[in-house]
Design a protein around this motif. Structure first.
Motif, PDB file in Angstrom:
ATOM      1  N   THR A  84      16.953  15.547  15.700  1.00  0.00           N
ATOM      2  CA  THR A  84      18.397  15.695  15.496  1.00  0.00           C
ATOM      3  C   THR A  84      18.826  14.699  14.433  1.00  0.00           C
ATOM      4  OG1 THR A  84      18.871  14.145  17.301  1.00  0.00           O
ATOM      5  CG2 THR A  84      18.832  16.504  17.844  1.00  0.00           C
ATOM      6  N   TRP A  85      19.908  15.033  13.748  1.00  0.00           N
ATOM      7  CA  TRP A  85      20.408  14.188  12.663  1.00  0.00           C
ATOM      8  C   TRP A  85      21.549  13.326  13.184  1.00  0.00           C
ATOM      9  CZ3 TRP A  85      19.255  12.009   8.351  1.00  0.00           C
ATOM     10  CH2 TRP A  85      20.247  11.547   7.486  1.00  0.00           C
ATOM     11  N   ASP A  86      21.384  12.019  13.003  1.00  0.00           N
ATOM     12  CA  ASP A  86      22.418  11.049  13.352  1.00  0.00           C
ATOM     13  C   ASP A  86      23.226  10.759  12.100  1.00  0.00           C
ATOM     14  OD1 ASP A  86      23.991   8.942  14.093  1.00  0.00           O
ATOM     15  OD2 ASP A  86      22.367   7.665  14.820  1.00  0.00           O
TER      16      ASP A  86
ATOM     17  N   ASP B  83      26.107   9.202  11.764  1.00  0.00           N
ATOM     18  CA  ASP B  83      26.638   7.839  11.685  1.00  0.00           C
ATOM     19  C   ASP B  83      25.575   6.855  11.222  1.00  0.00           C
ATOM     20  OD1 ASP B  83      29.109   8.727  12.555  1.00  0.00           O
ATOM     21  OD2 ASP B  83      28.634   8.396  14.688  1.00  0.00           O
ATOM     22  N   GLY B  84      24.361   7.010  11.758  1.00  0.00           N
ATOM     23  CA  GLY B  84      23.288   6.106  11.370  1.00  0.00           C
ATOM     24  C   GLY B  84      22.489   6.571  10.179  1.00  0.00           C
TER      25      GLY B  84
ATOM     26  N   ASP C 219      16.785  11.392  14.572  1.00  0.00           N
ATOM     27  CA  ASP C 219      16.384  10.954  15.899  1.00  0.00           C
ATOM     28  C   ASP C 219      15.315  11.899  16.442  1.00  0.00           C
ATOM     29  OD1 ASP C 219      18.108   8.788  15.986  1.00  0.00           O
ATOM     30  OD2 ASP C 219      19.760   9.962  16.848  1.00  0.00           O
TER      31      ASP C 219
END
Length: 339
Positions: free
Chosen positions: A2-4, A6-7, A11
């Motif tokens: 999954t794509w974070d 904010d960071g 992930d």
């Protein structure tokens, strides 16, 4: 994965281990369920598999023993890796299709039956469609889930050669209630050669031929078990006033019924040549309707019912050198109207 956002990173979340090692397979998703098909479990293609596994992601927050890969029945046909796995709705069910791939053996295409089962009706979509002058070869495939509607639809001037395929009916389900069920729908000027295919339980019709089609059918093995409807090997749409002349050659085929079927049915204007075929355990050998011509020789009939030949309307026939045996046959030639 999954794509974070904010960071600004990916992930990684671990999923349950596969039932066995698998590389070069392919997966597709229907809803919350992942389906993984094909691949190899060692370094070489000799380890290619015909596996089909699924994992229900909706169970990931439940007990770990319930969140595991489920091993489904293997698909029919050869094992393979580097295949395509595709999810598509066919109008009635969500389906998984396993296509192409590679192995040490010659790999054919396998079109799988629906993964989600349920009742399907007379508007079932086709698996393969050729139209508008298209041309192509359909060779060495295994089709599961045929019999509710057309498996292969060839129309509108298309040209096709169909060789060495296997067509299977939906397991455990009957198509008795549908009048025009067929494995092949060949129409509107199609030019088709069928050679060396195996048809298991056609529903009501094996080959539906109408509207100016030219069709050659040879070296086929056709059978239907009890309870799967009337087997009509060759047919034009019954009582269709718009259907134009068809031309059919039916040679060197083996047709086996369950005692209640019709071998060759010509229900619209059709010129048929029927040579060197074996018809076993059928009710009638041939039913010829208005405007059709039946020519043939060296056929073998082993029948159980009304007659070797049944003629309705103004039809023409020339049949030579046939051998047959019959139980409780009413007539060798049964004529219900001027013929």
């Amino acid at each position: 994965l999954t794509w974070d956002a904010d960071g600004n990173k990916l992930d990684y979340t671990a999923l349950p281990e596969l039932p066995r090692p698998c590389a070069y397979g392919a997966a597709a998703v229907i809803g919350d369920v992942i389906y993984l098909a094909g691949g190899q479990d060692d370094l070489g293609l000799e380890s290619a598999m015909n596996n089909l596994w699924r994992l229900d992601l909706s169970k990931r927050d439940g007990p770990s023993k319930l969140f595991q890969w489920e091993v489904l029945p293997d698909w029919p046909g050869p094992s393979r890796a580097f295949n395509l796995t595709v999810a598509q709705h066919n109008g009635f069910d969500d389906c998984i299709y396993v296509i192409s791939g590679a192995s040490l053996d010659v790999v054919s295409n396998t079109f799988a039956a629906p993964v989600l089962t349920g009742d399907r009706g007379p508007d079932q979509n086709q698996i393969i469609f050729f139209g508008s002058g298209a041309s192509g070869l359909i060779d060495q495939n295994v089709f599961a889930g045929c019999g509710y509607w057309t498996c292969v639809d060839i129309t509108s001037g298309a040209t096709a050669t169909v060789t060495a395929n296997e067509f299977n009916h939906v397991p455990g389900q009957s198509a008795l209630e549908w009048d025009f069920v067929s494995i092949f729908d060949l129409r509107f000027g199609a030019n088709v050669t069928l050679d060396g295919n195996t048809l298991h339980s056609c529903g009501v019709m094996c080959y539906k031929v109408l509207d100016g089609a030219t069709v050659t059918i040879r070296n086929e093995t056709v059978s239907t078990p009890a309870g799967h409807g009337t087997l009509r090997v060759v047919i034009g749409a019954e009582d269709d006033p718009l259907s134009v002349d068809n031309t059919i050659t039916f040679e060197d085929n083996v047709v086996t019924g369950s005692g209640a079927e019709l071998g060759v049915g010509l229900f619209t204007p059709t010129a048929a040549t029927v040579n060197r075929n074996t018809f076993t355990n059928l009710n009638d050998g041939a039913h010829v309707n208005t405007g059709s011509t039946l020519t043939g020789r060296d056929n073998v009939f082993a029948l159980t019912g009304t007659g070797v030949f049944v003629f309705d309307g103004y039809a023409d026939f020339r049949f030579n050198d046939f051998t047959g045996q019959a139980t409780d046959i009413l007539s060798l030639i049964h004529i219900s109207e001027p013929t």
